[in-house]
Enzyme design. Sequence first.
Site, mmCIF file in Angstrom:
data_model
loop_
_atom_site.group_PDB
_atom_site.id
_atom_site.type_symbol
_atom_site.label_atom_id
_atom_site.label_comp_id
_atom_site.label_asym_id
_atom_site.label_seq_id
_atom_site.Cartn_x
_atom_site.Cartn_y
_atom_site.Cartn_z
ATOM 1 C CG LEU A 63 -1.880 -0.948 1.517
ATOM 2 C CD1 LEU A 63 -2.857 -0.910 2.608
ATOM 3 C CD2 LEU A 63 -2.996 -0.829 0.216
ATOM 4 C CG ASP A 64 0.405 4.322 -2.809
ATOM 5 O OD1 ASP A 64 1.249 3.398 -3.424
ATOM 6 O OD2 ASP A 64 -0.577 4.741 -3.588
ATOM 7 N NE ARG A 65 6.170 7.373 5.143
ATOM 8 C CZ ARG A 65 7.355 7.673 5.514
ATOM 9 N NH1 ARG A 65 8.201 7.644 4.642
ATOM 10 N NH2 ARG A 65 7.558 8.184 6.907
ATOM 11 C CB VAL A 67 -2.983 3.955 1.059
ATOM 12 C CG1 VAL A 67 -4.275 3.236 1.469
ATOM 13 C CG2 VAL A 67 -2.879 5.015 0.319
#
Length: 244
Positions: A63-65, A67
């Site tokens: 997951l993107d940081r 998110v």
Amino acid sequence: MIEVKILYEDAQLIVCVKPPGMPSQAERSSTMDLASWLKNYLALKQGNGARGKSPYIGVVHRLDRPVGGIMVYAKTPKAAAGLSRQFSEHRAEKDYLALLTGRLPEPSGTLVDHLEKDGRTNTSAVVAKGGKKAGLDYRELEEKDGLSLVEVRLHTGRHHQIRVQMAHAGAGIYGDMKYNGEGTKKRNEKEGIGSGNPELCLFSCRLTFKHPVSHQKMCFEVLPEQGRMTIDEWPSLSYYKKRK
């Protein structure tokens, strides 16, 4: 120390909720990442029985940081191989909640674009030619005062996919300063919120996959407990509670 909620654990895997802002795995910073946190968590559980051996944690998706939400990590190489295969072949189902500054053209639908990543700027963009195909389904759950809450199911797992496709479709994610900075700024001005670093309102709310050893179908759901996408702010999310 950051607390991480563990949803499920057995000998092969561990399912948890990544806090927003925490990296999924080690990166070039001093910030504690989730994979390292889980290794520490398992080491403490093992105590002296492991004789100094570092626990195994396999990263099978990311997951993107900014998110938050549900993630699964492997505890054995065999589980890592099985789970990685499901994600690479798009057999794992990944659902998200996103808060948009506007509304998409239709209450529900499918978005298909081709995305190209720029490694120098760590951004992606919709392109007319080339790129990698990116697809998702979306459904609007609720609209309120110019904001819309949508549920998203990914068909693919491209870099910044949901963020790029929502912005390209005309309703970017609130708090996404990379792809929806202007929309976020206008919303903050409307609400009298000063400049700063707003939360990125994107959350991994449901994850479905098959257990890599038993092959049993597993599904996990969780809702944001803080921020702008809580059930108190959006009553439409009550259907998650009713399904349990």
